[in-house]
Design a protein around this motif. Sequence first.
Motif, PDB file in Angstrom:
ATOM      1  N   THR A  23      39.182  93.122  52.323  1.00 36.39           N
ATOM      2  CA  THR A  23      39.015  92.265  53.507  1.00 36.39           C
ATOM      3  C   THR A  23      39.893  92.708  54.666  1.00 36.39           C
ATOM      4  O   THR A  23      39.669  92.311  55.812  1.00 36.39           O
ATOM      5  CB  THR A  23      39.346  90.805  53.161  1.00 36.39           C
ATOM      6  N   GLU A  24      40.916  93.508  54.370  1.00 34.77           N
ATOM      7  CA  GLU A  24      41.858  93.906  55.409  1.00 34.77           C
ATOM      8  C   GLU A  24      41.411  95.136  56.201  1.00 34.77           C
ATOM      9  O   GLU A  24      41.842  95.343  57.332  1.00 34.77           O
ATOM     10  CB  GLU A  24      43.239  94.196  54.813  1.00 34.77           C
ATOM     11  N   LEU A  25      40.547  95.968  55.614  1.00 33.12           N
ATOM     12  CA  LEU A  25      40.122  97.203  56.271  1.00 33.12           C
ATOM     13  C   LEU A  25      38.826  96.981  57.039  1.00 33.12           C
ATOM     14  O   LEU A  25      37.877  96.390  56.526  1.00 33.12           O
ATOM     15  CB  LEU A  25      39.963  98.316  55.252  1.00 33.12           C
ATOM     16  N   GLU A  26      38.801  97.487  58.262  1.00 29.51           N
ATOM     17  CA  GLU A  26      37.602  97.392  59.092  1.00 29.51           C
ATOM     18  C   GLU A  26      37.295  98.776  59.662  1.00 29.51           C
ATOM     19  O   GLU A  26      38.142  99.396  60.308  1.00 29.51           O
ATOM     20  CB  GLU A  26      37.818  96.392  60.216  1.00 29.51           C
ATOM     21  N   ILE A  27      36.067  99.245  59.412  1.00 28.50           N
ATOM     22  CA  ILE A  27      35.640 100.553  59.912  1.00 28.50           C
ATOM     23  C   ILE A  27      35.246 100.432  61.382  1.00 28.50           C
ATOM     24  O   ILE A  27      34.411  99.618  61.756  1.00 28.50           O
ATOM     25  CB  ILE A  27      34.441 101.094  59.105  1.00 28.50           C
ATOM     26  N   LEU A  28      35.861 101.241  62.218  1.00 30.76           N
ATOM     27  CA  LEU A  28      35.545 101.242  63.642  1.00 30.76           C
ATOM     28  C   LEU A  28      34.610 102.383  64.013  1.00 30.76           C
ATOM     29  O   LEU A  28      33.788 102.238  64.922  1.00 30.76           O
ATOM     30  CB  LEU A  28      36.844 101.359  64.466  1.00 30.76           C
ATOM     31  N   HIS A  29      34.726 103.528  63.292  1.00 27.05           N
ATOM     32  CA  HIS A  29      33.872 104.693  63.534  1.00 27.05           C
ATOM     33  C   HIS A  29      33.493 105.254  62.168  1.00 27.05           C
ATOM     34  O   HIS A  29      34.290 105.906  61.499  1.00 27.05           O
ATOM     35  CB  HIS A  29      34.621 105.738  64.356  1.00 27.05           C
ATOM     36  N   PRO A  30      32.233 104.968  61.707  1.00 28.84           N
ATOM     37  CA  PRO A  30      31.849 105.336  60.336  1.00 28.84           C
ATOM     38  C   PRO A  30      31.641 106.830  60.114  1.00 28.84           C
ATOM     39  O   PRO A  30      31.732 107.308  58.976  1.00 28.84           O
ATOM     40  CB  PRO A  30      30.546 104.567  60.122  1.00 28.84           C
ATOM     41  N   LYS A  31      31.380 107.575  61.174  1.00 27.45           N
ATOM     42  CA  LYS A  31      31.109 109.007  61.002  1.00 27.45           C
ATOM     43  C   LYS A  31      32.408 109.798  60.967  1.00 27.45           C
ATOM     44  O   LYS A  31      33.411 109.428  61.565  1.00 27.45           O
ATOM     45  CB  LYS A  31      30.206 109.528  62.117  1.00 27.45           C
ATOM     46  N   VAL A  32      32.361 110.907  60.265  1.00 24.54           N
ATOM     47  CA  VAL A  32      33.519 111.791  60.172  1.00 24.54           C
ATOM     48  C   VAL A  32      33.712 112.484  61.530  1.00 24.54           C
ATOM     49  O   VAL A  32      32.725 112.971  62.118  1.00 24.54           O
ATOM     50  CB  VAL A  32      33.292 112.826  59.064  1.00 24.54           C
ATOM     51  N   PRO A  33      35.005 112.552  62.012  1.00 24.60           N
ATOM     52  CA  PRO A  33      36.213 111.939  61.420  1.00 24.60           C
ATOM     53  C   PRO A  33      36.231 110.441  61.669  1.00 24.60           C
ATOM     54  O   PRO A  33      35.986 109.994  62.792  1.00 24.60           O
ATOM     55  CB  PRO A  33      37.345 112.647  62.133  1.00 24.60           C
ATOM     56  N   GLN A  34      36.533 109.681  60.639  1.00 25.10           N
ATOM     57  CA  GLN A  34      36.419 108.219  60.702  1.00 25.10           C
ATOM     58  C   GLN A  34      37.649 107.562  61.377  1.00 25.10           C
ATOM     59  O   GLN A  34      38.736 108.127  61.426  1.00 25.10           O
ATOM     60  CB  GLN A  34      36.244 107.659  59.283  1.00 25.10           C
TER      61      GLN A  34
END
Length: 250
Positions: A23-34
């Motif tokens: 619950t603490e991690l949020e993806i801001l840019h899913p593509k590499v480099p993430q």
Amino acid sequence: MVDAHYAEEQTNEVEILQSIYPTELEILHPKVPQKFTISIDVEDYDEIRPCNLQLTVEYTETYPDSLPLFEISLTPSTLPEPSDTEAELNDKDLCDLTDKLRELGEECLGMAMVFSMSTGLKEAAVQRLVEKTAELVRAKEARIQKEIEADQAKFIGTPVTRANFLEWKAKFDLETKDHLRRLASEAGDDRARKAAGGSKKDEDRRLTGRQLFEQDKSLAQSDSTFIADGDVAVDASLFVQEDDELSSDE
């Protein structure tokens, strides 16, 4: 474009981090480099004020052989205003924490390091808050102690030393002499006034019965109120005249 080797390591690390911080991690840019953020709560410590930090991480093309781009921010608190013994992190603290994470990351080059950075950030933040809280507590205790000493000082006189005693005695002797001089001057003025005008005033005050009688005619008139029917009235002036004759014969 990110090398396949680095892309795989980065993807694997993100998956591990998601399992650790569901619950603490949020993806801001899913593509590499993430790019992603990890929310770090600092709240399970009784002696410090709770707070929340955000660690924003962006992989570089050669991570983990190079440091990721990262930033530390403080989530605005919804708690009441802190007391005088509750410390909070400020911008300077965040700069110091950033330096610590950079040093930690350099020690972990070549390995996945974001988990170490997030745990290291929490430990460093807790340590800083503990230190700042202790400083506030010491400052409050010192302030209270100073106030107590100030109150106690009100009931404690100045310690007597030879120097301040002699200074006080000289001042006391001078004030005593001035006081005695004033008393002597006032007594002398009273004696002078009595010597100059006291006899005449006393003489003026000592009137004979005749003078009182002559000055206050009401004394003679008041006796008339006691004359009853058949009494013979007496002319008081005859007695005055007779008294004058006797005085002249003498």
